[in-house]
Design an enzyme around this catalytic site. Structure first.
Site, mmCIF file in Angstrom:
data_model
loop_
_atom_site.group_PDB
_atom_site.id
_atom_site.type_symbol
_atom_site.label_atom_id
_atom_site.label_comp_id
_atom_site.label_asym_id
_atom_site.label_seq_id
_atom_site.Cartn_x
_atom_site.Cartn_y
_atom_site.Cartn_z
ATOM 1 N N ASP A 88 0.831 -1.211 0.000
ATOM 2 C CA ASP A 88 0.000 0.000 0.000
ATOM 3 C C ASP A 88 0.867 1.264 0.000
ATOM 4 O O ASP A 88 1.983 1.266 0.497
ATOM 5 C CB ASP A 88 -0.911 -0.023 1.240
ATOM 6 C CG ASP A 88 -2.108 0.901 1.092
ATOM 7 O OD1 ASP A 88 -2.347 1.407 -0.021
ATOM 8 O OD2 ASP A 88 -2.811 1.121 2.097
ATOM 9 N N HIS B 270 2.384 3.485 -8.921
ATOM 10 C CA HIS B 270 2.119 2.069 -9.175
ATOM 11 C C HIS B 270 3.274 1.438 -9.967
ATOM 12 O O HIS B 270 3.670 0.311 -9.733
ATOM 13 C CB HIS B 270 0.818 1.893 -9.962
ATOM 14 C CG HIS B 270 -0.406 2.305 -9.194
ATOM 15 N ND1 HIS B 270 -0.652 1.883 -7.910
ATOM 16 C CD2 HIS B 270 -1.454 3.111 -9.527
ATOM 17 C CE1 HIS B 270 -1.807 2.401 -7.498
ATOM 18 N NE2 HIS B 270 -2.304 3.164 -8.447
ATOM 19 N N LEU C 14 10.190 -20.599 -4.899
ATOM 20 C CA LEU C 14 9.167 -19.751 -4.282
ATOM 21 C C LEU C 14 7.850 -19.771 -5.074
ATOM 22 O O LEU C 14 7.861 -19.683 -6.298
ATOM 23 C CB LEU C 14 9.692 -18.304 -4.241
ATOM 24 C CG LEU C 14 8.704 -17.246 -3.757
ATOM 25 C CD1 LEU C 14 8.600 -17.270 -2.233
ATOM 26 C CD2 LEU C 14 9.124 -15.859 -4.227
HETATM 27 C C1 IPE Z 1 -5.555 -2.622 -0.167
HETATM 28 O O1 IPE Z 1 -5.199 -1.302 -0.291
HETATM 29 C C2 IPE Z 1 -5.532 -3.302 -1.498
HETATM 30 C C3 IPE Z 1 -4.217 -3.480 -2.109
HETATM 31 C C4 IPE Z 1 -3.072 -3.148 -1.595
HETATM 32 C C5 IPE Z 1 -4.226 -4.093 -3.401
HETATM 33 P P1 IPE Z 1 -6.281 -0.125 -0.458
HETATM 34 O O2 IPE Z 1 -5.509 1.107 -0.610
HETATM 35 O O3 IPE Z 1 -7.226 -0.482 -1.537
HETATM 36 O O4 IPE Z 1 -7.053 -0.196 0.928
HETATM 37 P P2 IPE Z 1 -7.860 0.935 1.692
HETATM 38 O O5 IPE Z 1 -8.834 1.513 0.726
HETATM 39 O O6 IPE Z 1 -6.875 1.931 2.169
HETATM 40 O O7 IPE Z 1 -8.515 0.201 2.828
HETATM 41 C C1 IPE Z 2 -1.590 0.279 -3.332
HETATM 42 O O1 IPE Z 2 -1.371 1.642 -3.384
HETATM 43 C C2 IPE Z 2 -1.857 -0.324 -4.682
HETATM 44 C C3 IPE Z 2 -3.259 -0.694 -4.907
HETATM 45 C C4 IPE Z 2 -4.233 -0.642 -4.054
HETATM 46 C C5 IPE Z 2 -3.584 -1.159 -6.235
HETATM 47 P P1 IPE Z 2 -2.568 2.686 -3.356
HETATM 48 O O2 IPE Z 2 -2.942 2.992 -4.742
HETATM 49 O O3 IPE Z 2 -3.666 2.217 -2.488
HETATM 50 O O4 IPE Z 2 -1.842 3.938 -2.711
HETATM 51 P P2 IPE Z 2 -2.461 4.952 -1.666
HETATM 52 O O5 IPE Z 2 -2.972 4.138 -0.526
HETATM 53 O O6 IPE Z 2 -3.538 5.685 -2.366
HETATM 54 O O7 IPE Z 2 -1.306 5.810 -1.294
HETATM 55 MG MG MG Z 3 -4.079 2.431 -0.514
#
Ligand code: IPE
Ligand code: IPE
Ligand code: MG
Length: 260
Positions: A40, A57, A151
């Site tokens: 995240d 990303h 792995l």
């Molecule tokens: C969880 O992260 C999903 C992934 C890392 C793929 P999100 O960014 O979607 O989660 P919330 O919205 O902060 O709970």
């Molecule tokens: C995690 O990073 C990747 C996915 C959920 C696909 P985020 O896109 O949720 O990044 P933040 O949480 O907005 O910083």
């Molecule tokens: Mg996120």
């Protein structure tokens, strides 16, 4: 190379133990068999730099490569990476489309390397809802690595724990209706076998980056006795050192599984 030099310099200045020593030390103790990561913070990483979220990303994808290598070298058996949740479809169309192109780009670039390193690629999630081009890329990777014995790199892609349970319970109910099983047959093991993680051990260690302290619908059943490790570091900044630190921390925990 530059990163290696910077690391060496920092170790010299701070008196920190070199990463290679720390990794050797880790191997003397129990390395978690299954590590799950909620990757995240990609969006915030980009926003901090006034860049579009997509750049975050893209940077995050490179970290996947680093951590996969590190896990494989340490003898971790399964690395599950939360790449896209069933709730992430709520994001703007342009972001969803970008995210759905990443598996192709990642596998297009790194599949030969994964094959070379004996990594087995798996995907858990509602694959039927993926765009055809994404599905093609992941199916190709799964096929070409299915006999690999190193792995298991398990991507949670269009995965959500509640959807997984709903779908599993529906199949279980259908099997009951068709007299494939009795009420008495329903136990924890049977339920696990209806989940997308069947055949995999439960995660020993869960890592979540970016400072969020929640599961966001990730492996609710499977994480019942998992050790959690949270860091404020955003996923694109996550390094092998951070990964090693999480495992070091894990090795100092006393897991009791309800016992004494
Ligand atoms: C969880 O992260 C999903 C992934 C890392 C793929 P999100 O960014 O979607 O989660 P919330 O919205 O902060 O709970
Ligand atoms: C995690 O990073 C990747 C996915 C959920 C696909 P985020 O896109 O949720 O990044 P933040 O949480 O907005 O910083
Ligand atoms: Mg996120």
């Amino acid at each position: 190379m530059l990163k290696k030099f910077q690391r060496w310099k920092k170790e010299q200045q701070t008196g920190e133990r070199p990463l290679s020593d720390r990794k050797n030390e880790l191997l003397k103790y129990e390395v978690p068999q299954h590590i799950a990561i909620i990757m995240d913070g990609n969006g915030r990483w980009a926003q901090k730099r006034s860049l579009p979220r997509m750049i975050g990303h893209h940077e995050g994808m490179k970290v996947v490569r680093t951590i996969t290598k590190a896990a494989n070298n340490l003898g971790v058996k399964v690395l599950t990476l939360y790449a896209f949740s069933t709730e992430n479809w709520k994001r703007p169309k342009i972001e969803v489309e970008f995210l759905m192109k990443l598996p192709e780009e990642f596998l297009g670039t790194f599949l030969p390397e994964l094959i070379e390193e004996n990594v087995q690629v798996r995907v858990m999630g509602h694959l039927e809802d993926l765009p055809p081009h994404t599905l093609r890329a992941v199916e190709k990777a799964m096929n070409e690595t299915k006999h690999n014995t190193g792995l298991i790199l398990n991507f949670a892609l269009n995965y959500g724990s509640r959807a997984e349970m709903v779908e599993g319970i529906k199949r279980l109910a259908a099997d009951y209706q068709q007299n494939q099983l009795e009420i008495e047959d329903i136990n924890e093991e049977l339920i696990s076998s209806y989940l997308m993680s069947k055949e995999l051990p439960d995660p020993d260690l869960l890592i979540r980056t970016s400072g969020e302290l929640r599961l966001s619908n990730f492996m609710l059943w499977q994480l019942a006795y998992t050790e959690f490790w949270f860091t404020d570091t955003l996923w694109p900044d996550f390094t092998e050192e951070d990964f090693v630190e999480a495992i070091e921390d894990f090795q100092h925990r006393g897991r009791r599984f309800g016992g004494v």
